[in-house]
Design a protein around this motif. Structure first.
Motif, short mmCIF file in Angstrom:
data_model
loop_
_atom_site.label_atom_id
_atom_site.label_comp_id
_atom_site.label_asym_id
_atom_site.label_seq_id
_atom_site.Cartn_x
_atom_site.Cartn_y
_atom_site.Cartn_z
N ALA A 670 0.83 -1.21 0.00
CA ALA A 670 0.00 0.00 0.00
C ALA A 670 0.86 1.26 0.00
O ALA A 670 1.78 1.39 0.82
N TYR A 671 0.55 2.18 -0.90
CA TYR A 671 1.33 3.41 -1.03
C TYR A 671 0.44 4.64 -1.09
O TYR A 671 -0.68 4.58 -1.62
N ASP A 672 0.99 5.72 -0.57
CA ASP A 672 0.25 6.98 -0.54
C ASP A 672 1.16 8.07 -1.09
O ASP A 672 1.65 8.92 -0.34
N PRO A 673 1.43 8.07 -2.39
CA PRO A 673 2.42 8.99 -2.94
C PRO A 673 1.90 10.42 -3.10
O PRO A 673 0.71 10.65 -3.28
N ALA A 674 2.84 11.35 -3.05
CA ALA A 674 2.50 12.77 -3.18
C ALA A 674 2.84 13.29 -4.58
O ALA A 674 2.24 14.25 -5.03
N PHE A 675 3.81 12.66 -5.22
CA PHE A 675 4.34 13.23 -6.48
C PHE A 675 4.34 12.20 -7.61
O PHE A 675 4.41 10.99 -7.37
N GLU A 729 10.70 1.77 -0.26
CA GLU A 729 10.83 1.34 1.13
C GLU A 729 9.78 2.02 2.00
O GLU A 729 9.27 1.44 2.95
N GLY A 730 9.43 3.27 1.67
CA GLY A 730 8.31 3.89 2.36
C GLY A 730 8.54 5.26 2.97
O GLY A 730 7.59 5.91 3.38
N LEU A 731 9.81 5.73 3.03
CA LEU A 731 10.05 7.03 3.69
C LEU A 731 11.40 7.60 3.26
O LEU A 731 12.39 6.88 3.25
N TYR A 732 11.41 8.90 2.93
CA TYR A 732 12.70 9.52 2.59
C TYR A 732 12.62 11.01 2.88
O TYR A 732 11.54 11.60 2.91
N LYS A 733 13.79 11.60 3.09
CA LYS A 733 13.80 13.04 3.37
C LYS A 733 13.59 13.80 2.08
O LYS A 733 14.30 13.59 1.08
N SER A 779 4.84 4.85 2.36
CA SER A 779 4.16 3.61 2.76
C SER A 779 4.39 3.28 4.23
O SER A 779 5.38 2.65 4.60
N TYR A 780 3.44 3.67 5.05
CA TYR A 780 3.53 3.30 6.46
C TYR A 780 3.32 1.80 6.62
O TYR A 780 3.87 1.17 7.53
N LYS A 781 2.55 1.22 5.72
CA LYS A 781 2.30 -0.22 5.84
C LYS A 781 3.61 -1.00 5.66
O LYS A 781 3.94 -1.90 6.45
N SER A 782 4.37 -0.64 4.65
CA SER A 782 5.64 -1.35 4.42
C SER A 782 6.58 -1.16 5.60
O SER A 782 7.24 -2.11 6.06
N LEU A 783 6.64 0.07 6.10
CA LEU A 783 7.55 0.36 7.21
C LEU A 783 7.14 -0.44 8.44
O LEU A 783 7.98 -0.99 9.16
N ARG A 784 5.85 -0.51 8.66
CA ARG A 784 5.37 -1.23 9.85
C ARG A 784 5.70 -2.72 9.73
O ARG A 784 6.15 -3.35 10.68
N ALA A 808 13.17 3.28 12.14
CA ALA A 808 13.94 3.93 13.20
C ALA A 808 15.30 4.36 12.65
O ALA A 808 15.80 5.46 12.95
N GLU A 809 15.88 3.48 11.83
CA GLU A 809 17.17 3.82 11.22
C GLU A 809 17.05 5.07 10.35
O GLU A 809 17.86 5.98 10.42
N ILE A 810 15.99 5.07 9.54
CA ILE A 810 15.82 6.19 8.61
C ILE A 810 15.60 7.48 9.39
O ILE A 810 16.23 8.51 9.12
#
Ligand code: TPP
Ligand code: MG
Length: 907
Positions: A670-675, A729-733, A779-784, A808-810
């Motif tokens: 599951a993904y929730d992209p902005a761009f 992966e689900g999260l990036y700066k 993707s919070y689902k993937s991270l979780r 947590a690492e990210i």
């Protein structure tokens, strides 16, 4: 009396002739009665049909078999051997359930469904169902879920399963998870089952769309499906599910004469009769005939034919027509004397008809669904129906629990019984004439034996020869690609990475571009299956109509009203788009058919099913679960996502929770992209993952990607190494904190929460000396899921170096409190909160029911606008002791926030 008043509006060119006909009819009614009149009318209609005088079909016929005895074909099998094989299978099917419940009390299983349908399946296995051993896909067979023990029992006799396998029916945890699943589940038995059917109604609708998809593949010249028939077995109780009957008109409209439904009409469901006060077969006949299907009723066994032949004045027919199912069920449990008195008895002529039959013969007058010759005739007629353009339904009347004995047959409780006493077991043995195979001596009812066949036995050889002639044993699931798929070129994805060049566009618009690019790709192009339920214009996808064309089995017989426009409504036999009309269930069934084509047909297809996200998980959640079971691969594109982005539509449209529901389905990505570039990176990775080869645990997933209709500039992919992987992966700066301010904080945004988050950064810097970094959480689902896996590993390996959850690492790279904002419920970002428990974490989301208003008003209402993001950051900093209360109070007043506003969750 007004009967079909339309007839009085038709021209009568010869009233005298009309009168003569009507007078004749009156005379027949007066002198020979209504039954005779009905008979004559029916003969007239038959003659009219034969003379091609088109006449609307009547929706119901008398309660007799559709195929009369004299039109039954020659039966090519050896009836005696087939009866023995059937008895062995019946026995073993019952024993595996009985043994399972002896070994593990309460493990369940069903005896009586298969007992009623054994002949329905065996006629198919011995004479009709095509296998795959010749390298072609064969038939698609949907077995009734509760009949699974019978299918296992046959596989055992064929030597495909061992005794140990049968003894692991419903015991799937041990033996490395290689037990026999309770019902057909490809996720659990990927080499055996193909179609999950046990959630009632899903089998029929899936089968129907599978038959339709086969035609799509055929008409588009992607695969020759002309050899494959779709057989779907279902229960009569199951027909009450809307999914079962809700799509049947599609089958006749699309002329799916490759489709056969077989309804096991045992007149019972779980609690009691299906239609105690009516007749389910008659009701279904009317429904299917009205929808244009070819209906074959198999009600009475051969022995009834003699009685019907004697029925000169129609009393028997009358009795058959007037007896309700509740009574028929009663006859299945009573003795011959009762049947003689109650069914035949009241009418002297009827009683005389059966005077020569013993009570026992009366009791066992079989129903059509247990009569092999009748069934053979029905199946043969169904298969010879090809070319007629009409799908077939066979309505076979059976007894629930047939041959299991008096405690089971026709009993209201029969569906649930799983145990048999020694006496019951021996009675069943006697009933099935299995004295040679099962001896009474040493019979252990705690461990009743299975019947095994030696390779040299006549029965084994017969059944194997039959299967060989029909291209091998089934069910069998394979994943060999007969027509492999090549991955697309990078072009369409490069476009996504480039951004929108100053233009304001939505992720939906960007995706439409991507879809067009993929459909144009020289390799993958024809394999792309765009699916849409009457919403293309809403998503701006109508542009694709002209270019890709809408699939229409019959082409386009009219000039569309917008033919002179560039984007006209263009239908074609070779059309690529499945424009399903308003049916999310039908669209999901198409998604499943396309997304499992890599297996069911060996022809990987790539479905992109784009729908109103509100009408996805919550509307057809069970079908999404079914898709996961079936190892479907493809993309679910959740358009008009978000509780506040889709303004104006109100609470039945605005989706702020499908991502919560998505989090419950294991194989959904599951993904929730902005761009746009995020959408591109996710689709490209998904394509590689699902269709690039690899073990099934990698490939057998599908994607759920939100798309929004809010326009803003789409930035190009930032030039950071590894970014595409980080997106997946689900999260990036996304942006460093602005230079200057001194108090660090971290804002995570997803989807259309981006503009508020970005503006909040500027506000925080300008007014509160806060330097907030911006992160995109795709993707919070993937991270979780990754985080939970790490936690679990740590728990199970206490003496080894603990793993750190990726999230947590990210986030270790970020500073200050974490404020996570999305257009979904707070519980979506909360999925990762536990992995960063050392940080203050404030989720902002749209909990509560939607309503119509402007985006600004909605975001204020749900407390996810710029002011509320600023407030939440400051509140987080207050909790961390970095600012004091007055700062928070200042923000409340600066952004005109009403501290006493009602909680949006409560209104
Ligand atoms: C959606 C759904 N609801 C309820 C059930 C539980 N259930 C299993 S079998 C059954 C009765 C089936 O009756 P019928 O369709 O007539 O099949 P039969 O066993 O009589 O052949 C029910 C209610 C289910 N499997 N799926
Ligand atoms: Mg039933």
């Amino acid at each position: 009396m007004i009967f079909d008043g339309h007839v009085h509006q038709l021209p009568d060119i010869d009233p005298t002739e009309t009168k003569e006909w009507l007078d004749s009819l009156d005379a027949v009614v007066d002198t020979h009665g209504k039954t005779r009149a009905r008979y004559l009318l029916t003969r007239l209609m038959e003659r009219a049909t034969a003379s091609q005088v088109s006449f609307p079909a009547t929706v119901s016929t008398p309660y007799v078999n559709t195929i009369p005895r004299e039109q039954e074909p020659w039966f090519p099998g050896d009836e005696h051997i087939e009866r023995r094989i059937r008895a062995f299978i019946r026995w073993n099917a019952a024993m595996m359930v009985v043994r399972a419940n002896k070994a593990a009390d309460g493990i369940g299983g069903h005896l009586s469904t298969f007992a009623s349908s054994a002949a329905l399946y065996e006629i198919g296995f011995n004479h009709f169902f095509r296998g795959k051993d010749d390298g072609r896909p064969g038939d698609h067979v949907y077995y009734q879920g509760h009949a699974a023990p019978g299918i296992y029992a046959r596989a055992f006799l064929e030597g495909r399963l061992t005794e140990d396998d049968l003894d692991h029916f419903r015991r799937e945890i041990g033996r490395d998870g290689r037990g026999l699943s309770s019902y057909p589940h490809p996720r659990l038995m990927p080499d055996f089952w193909e179609y999950p059917t046990v959630s009632m109604g899903l089998g029929p609708i899936s089968a129907l769309y599978q038959a339709r998809f086969n035609r799509y593949l055929q008409n588009r010249h992607i695969d020759d499906t002309s050899d494959s028939r779709v057989w779907c077995f279902l229960g009569d109780g199951e027909t009450d599910e809307p999914e079962t009957l809700g799509a049947i008109s599609l089958a006749s409209r699309e002329e799916l004469d490759n489709l056969v439904f077989v309804v096991n009409c045992n007149l019972q469901r779980l609690d009691g009769p299906v239609r105690g006060n009516g007749k389910v077969i008659q009701e279904l006949e009317a429904t299917f005939r009205g929808a244009g299907w070819n209906v074959i009723k198999v009600i009475w066994g051969s022995k009834w034919d003699d009685l019907l032949a004697q029925d000169k004045d129609g009393v028997l027919l009358n009795k058959m027509n007037n007896t309700v199912d509740g009574e028929f069920q009663r006859y299945a449990v009573e003795d011959g004397e009762f049947i003689r008195d109650s069914f035949f008895g009241p009418d002297e002529r009827l009683r005389k008809m059966v005077a020569d039959l013993s009570d026992d013969e009366l009791r066992t007058l079989p129903r059509g669904g247990h009569d092999y010759r009748k069934l053979y005739a029905a199946y043969k007629a169904a298969t010879e129906n090809l070319g007629s353009g009409r799908p077939t339904v066979i309505l076979a009347k059976t007894v629930k629990g047939w041959t299991l004995g008096p405690g089971f047959e026709g009993r209201n409780s029969t569906h649930q019984i799983k145990k048999m006493t020694k006496d019951q077991l021996l009675a069943m043995r006697d009933r099935l004439h299995l004295h040679d195979e099962i001896s009474e001596e040493g019979f252990d009812d705690a461990h009743p034996p299975y019947i095994k066949l030696g390779k040299d036995s006549i029965e084994y050889q017969y059944m194997m020869e039959r299967r060989k002639a029909l291209d091998g044993s089934i069910p069998k699931r394979t994943t060999v690609a007969r027509r492999p798929l090549e991955l697309p070129a990078d072009g369409p994805f490069a476009e996504m990475r480039a951004g929108s060049n100053g233009q304001e566009v939505s992720t939906t618009m960007a995706f439409t571009r991507l879809l067009r690019g993929l459909a144009r790709d020289e390799h993958i192009g024809p394999r792309v299956v765009p699916i849409i339920p009457d919403e293309a214009r809403t998503f701006g996808m109508d542009a694709l109509f002209r270019e890709l064309n809408i699939y229409a089995a019959q082409g386009q017989k009219y000039q569309p009203v917008d033919h002179d426009l560039l984007l006209s409504y263009s239908e074609s036999t070779k059309g690529q788009i499945l424009e399903e009309g308003i049916t999310e269930a039908g669209s999901m069934a198409s998604f499943i058919a396309a997304g499992t084509s890599y297996s069911t047909r060996g022809v990987p297809m790539v479905p992109f099913y784009t729908f109103y996200s509100m009408f996805g998980f919550q509307r057809v959640g069970d079908m999404i679960w079914q898709a996961a079971d079936m190892r479907t691969r493809g993309f679910l594109m959740a358009a008009t996502a978000g509780r506040t982005t889709l303004m104006g539509e109100g609470l039945q449209h605005q989706d702020g929770h499908s991502l919560v529901l998505a989090s419950t389905v294991p194989f959904v990505q599951a993904y929730d992209p902005a761009f746009a570039y995020e959408v591109g990176a996710i689709v490209q990775a998904g394509m590689n993952r699902m269709f690039g080869g690899g073990p099934p645990e990698v490939t057998d997933v599908f994607y759920y990607i939100t798309l929004y209709n809010e326009n803003y500039e789409m930035p190009p992919l930032p030039d950071t190494p590894g970014l595409a992987e980080a997106i997946v992966e689900g999260l990036y700066k996304w942006a460093d904190a602005p230079d200057g301010p001194s108090i660090p904080a971290t804002i995570l945004f997803s989807g259309t929460a981006y503009p508020a988050a970005r503006e909040a950064v500027a506000e925080l810097a300008e007014h509160y000396d806060v330097a907030a970094e911006l992160w995109s959480a795709t993707s919070y689902k993937s991270l979780r899921e990754e985080g939970l896996a790490a936690e679990r590993w740590n728990r199970l390996h206490p003496s080894q170096d603990p793993r750190t959850p990726r999230v947590a690492e990210i986030l270790a790279d970020s500073q200050g409190p974490i404020i996570a904002v999305s257009d979904f419920m707070k519980i979506v970002p909360e999925q990762v909160q536990r992995f960063v428990s050392d940080r203050t974490f404030v989720p902002l989301g749209t909990d509560g029911m939607g309503r119509s208003d402007t985006r600004e008003a909605l975001r204020r209402h749900f407390e996810v606008d710029t002011g509320h993001v600023v407030l939440a950051v400051l509140d987080g900093l207050l909790a961390d002791g970095k600012v004091d209360e007055s700062v928070v109070a200042d923000a409340i007043s600066r952004y005109d926030i009403d501290p006493d506003a009602v909680d949006p969750y409560l209104i």
